[in-house]
Design an enzyme around this catalytic site. Structure first.
Site, PDB file in Angstrom:
ATOM      1  N   GLU A   9       1.274  -1.560  -0.233  1.00  0.00           N
ATOM      2  CA  GLU A   9      -0.109   0.330  -0.185  1.00  0.00           C
ATOM      3  C   GLU A   9       1.099   0.991   0.074  1.00  0.00           C
ATOM      4  O   GLU A   9       0.819   2.305   1.171  1.00  0.00           O
ATOM      5  CB  GLU A   9      -0.968  -0.065   1.284  1.00  0.00           C
ATOM      6  N   GLU A  65      -6.571  -7.441  -1.464  1.00  0.00           N
ATOM      7  CA  GLU A  65      -7.444  -7.389   0.093  1.00  0.00           C
ATOM      8  C   GLU A  65      -9.045  -6.419  -0.036  1.00  0.00           C
ATOM      9  O   GLU A  65      -8.586  -6.417  -1.042  1.00  0.00           O
ATOM     10  CB  GLU A  65      -6.861  -6.465   0.725  1.00  0.00           C
TER      11      GLU A  65
END
EC number: 3.2.1.23
Length: 680
Positions: free
Chosen positions: A144, A300
């Site tokens: 991320e 995710e």
């Protein structure tokens, strides 16, 4: 191989005796892939240069023995405490010069040579050790990027920024011209005088801010590429990716896409937002489009509640399945979660997991396991693709420039406006790509350009050529205003698009908060379904308006109240063999749907299925020998969908309560229901 299914696996949080149970339960839940090692740096290198991979060897071997593939993380997302203690200069600073300390994650300056060197050293160890391991299926670099440290303003970053500027501009005079430094006595005599846009007494130079956003994105990408270079050298046969975030302003997904072997996304839909599936649709289409339609990975999502919103509601029964199938329907070849086993401590202990605190006798584990079984029954979906006749343009530099300060209005929100244009297409069941304006557009029947505030002359010429050759283009307000350096295009707004649109914007007229204006009036209309003008187009608009002068275009709708009463609000202009449409305000949802329905009709764009009930999404994935039609009911009530021809219920093959290979002419979808159909 089929659709990959699983989640983040963090065995270092648990005693080793739990690992055997994990493998047993993963098999029961039909897990086929896990992402492992994301936050394992401190565990594999507890002290500088002291490596302990033995425990991770046992994890990898266990997963291989269970037939579970690993998307192996490079472990560099959160440096261990000893690194920042030894090198505090690697910690990031904000625009006020305040240091961000360890104790969370992502506590590193992206430009730090110390961080990058230690990260690359770790990746060298990982790649050498696990090259050829039977569990290794992919590499997952970092995690991320830009989530917490979006930009750093420290002296290390300042030096790196100056290096970046020298490479971009060559000489200081070129920078001065690009940044319009004659304004406010900002002219530089040397690159060494340039700083990051730290907190200033008033508005920092907008071109400087824009370049720092470009630089920040490239600094993050340089971290990724440094690690990827090691992986490509040591394990050239193993694909490499990283998990991007949705509508994430610091990271230009289109610029990253060429460096990723597969696009990967983390997406957490909010069960308290009734139409969040539309935002998901936009982001999923962007992921699919970023690499030319290649399938992507949902790396995710949450099986239930998250832990980081003000109110963290669980996903109601059926929502997790519905939203997972939505990702597949829009091109995902992998559906993974954060995380496998719910943590007992730490900041994410109340974030749901595939295996909750309550164990296997829980709704979440049962739903997750059933979804894993269901996905496994349709392995042929893998690799199929979608085709779209509509492109919606999105551009990170324009987004960055649009939302800088000192504008006619600070209420312009790139993501919100993009969704305003995407929603009518989604609700109509129309396939849509989301692409940058630099993409080849000739294959699309319709191109939609929301708020391209920053538009280069070359991209404007590309749009004009597309329309002249027969394309249909819809452009919305405040587009084509500035160049790549946030300098206004000379020649009257929107200078590079004036000839194409057949109009001139004399003044911007942003509307005050909470105010709206009427649209319509006698003689204002849109196309009816025969292609002729007819009907009355009335309603309201808000946020923005413009004083538009026609220069060849015709007004299809006008403002009927306020300071611009009688001035055009929606226009149409024949240009070459095509048509350019312009919207000089933000139309309410019903009017935007009416407009785009008519523009689609003019372009000859048809929905996947005509007459879809409200709340039902229809998409197609296909290849030469197989076509899958996905129907997803995002509504709260059961609906019936008629099919244009008999199709086979593909999910029937693996369901005990259905007849395999059942041919159907219509489908009844329960609330949050899913159907997957194939040709007979």
């Amino acid at each position: 191989m089929g659709i990959r299914f699983g989640g983040d696996y963090n065995p270092e949080q648990w005693p080793e005796e739990v690992w055997a149970e994990d493998l047993k339960l993963m098999k029961a839940a039909h897990v086929t892939m896990v992402t492992a090692g994301i936050f394992s740096w401190a565990k594999v290198e507890p002290r500088p240069g002291e490596w302990d991979f033995g425990w991770f060897d046992r994890v990898m071997d266990g997963l291989a023995g269970a037939g579970i593939a690993v998307c192996l993380a490079t472990m560099t997302a959160s440096p261990p405490p000893w690194l920042s203690r030894a090198h505090p200069g690697m910690l990031p600073e904000d625009a006020d010069g305040r240091r961000r300390w360890p104790g969370g994650r992502q506590h590193y300056c992206p430009s730090s040579p110390v961080y990058r060197a230690h990260a690359v050293r770790l990746v060298e160890q990982l790649a050498a050790r696990y090259a050829g391991h039977p569990a290794l299926a992919m590499w997952h670099v970092g995690n991320e990027y830009g989530c917490h440290t979006r930009q750093c303003y420290c002296e290390v970053s300042a030096d790196d920024f100056r290096r970046w500027l020298r490479a971009r501009y060559g000489g200081i005079e070129a920078l001065n011209a690009a940044w319009s430094t004659a304004f406010w006595s900002q002219a530089y005599g040397d690159f060494d005088e340039v700083l990051p846009p730290r907190t200033a007494p008033t508005f920092p130079n907008p071109a400087q801010q824009l370049d720092y956003l470009r630089f920040g994105d490239e600094a993050l990408r340089a971290c990724y590429l440094a690690e990827k270079a090691v992986l490509e050298r040591v394990t050239p046969e193993v694909p490499v990716t990283t998990n991007l975030m949705p509508q994430h302003k610091p990271v230009d997904a289109f610029a990253w896409a060429p460096h990723m072997d597969a696009m990967a996304l983390d997406f957490y839909q909010d069960p308290y937002v009734p139409d969040d599936h539309i935002r998901a649709g936009y982001v999923f289409d962007l992921m699919r489009s970023a690499r030319g339609g290649q399938p992507w990975m949902l790396l995710e999502q949450a099986p239930g509640a998250v832990n980081w919103r003000p109110r963290n509601g669980p996903k109601p029964p059926g929502a997790m399945r519905l939203w997972s199938w939505q990702a597949v329907a829009q091109g995902a070849d992998a559906v993974l979660y954060f995380q496998w086993r719910q943590s007992l401590g730490g900041a994410e202990k109340f974030h749901s997991a595939m295996l909750p605190h309550g164990g296997t006798d829980t709704r979440i584990f049962r739903e997750v396991s059933e979804l894993g079984r269901e996905l496994a029954t349709l392995p042929d979906i893998e690799g199929t693709r979608s085709r779209a006749a509509v492109a919606l343009l999105s551009d990170w530099p324009s987004w960055w420039a649009l939302e800088l300060d000192s504008k006619p209005s600070t209420a312009l929100d790139h993501s919100r406006i993009a969704l305003d244009h995407y929603r009518p297409l989604f609700e109509a069941g129309v396939a849509c790509d989301v692409v940058p304006p630099q993409r080849e557009l000739s294959g699309y029947r319709l191109v939609v350009a929301p708020n391209l505030y920053l538009l280069t002359a070359s991209d404007a010429r590309r749009l004009a050529a597309y329309v002249h050759a027969g394309g249909q283009l819809l452009v919305s307000f405040f587009s084509g205003i500035v160049d790549a350096y946030d300098r206004v295009h000379p020649g009257g707004y929107p200078a590079p698009l004036r000839e194409l649109l057949g109009l001139r914007v004399e003044e911007f007229w942003p509307l005050d908060a909470g105010r709206s204006v009427a649209i319509g009036g006698e003689g204002t209309s849109l196309l009816d379904r025969s292609g002729e003008l007819g009907g009355t187009y009335t309603g309201r608009a808000d946020l923005w308006s413009e004083a538009i002068d026609l220069e060849g275009a015709e007004a299809l709708a006008r403002f009927t109240e306020g300071d611009l009463a009688g001035r055009p609000a929606v226009t149409r202009h024949a240009y070459g063999r095509g048509t350019a449409w312009y919207v000089g305000t933000r139309l309410e949802a019903a009017l935007m749907r009416a407009l785009l329905d008519d523009v689609r009709e003019a372009a000859g764009v048809r929905p996947v299925l005509p007459g879809l009930p409200a709340g039902v999404q229809a998409t197609v994935r296909e290849r030469a020998d197989r076509r899958y039609l996905f129907l997803l009911n995002h509504g709260a009530a059961a609906v019936e969908v008629a099919l244009p021809e008999p199709m086979r219920d593909a999910l029937a093959d693996g369901a005990a309560d259905r007849t395999a290979d059942r041919t159907v002419n219509r489908v009844v979808l329960a609330a949050r229901g899913v159907a997957v159909l194939t040709d007979v």
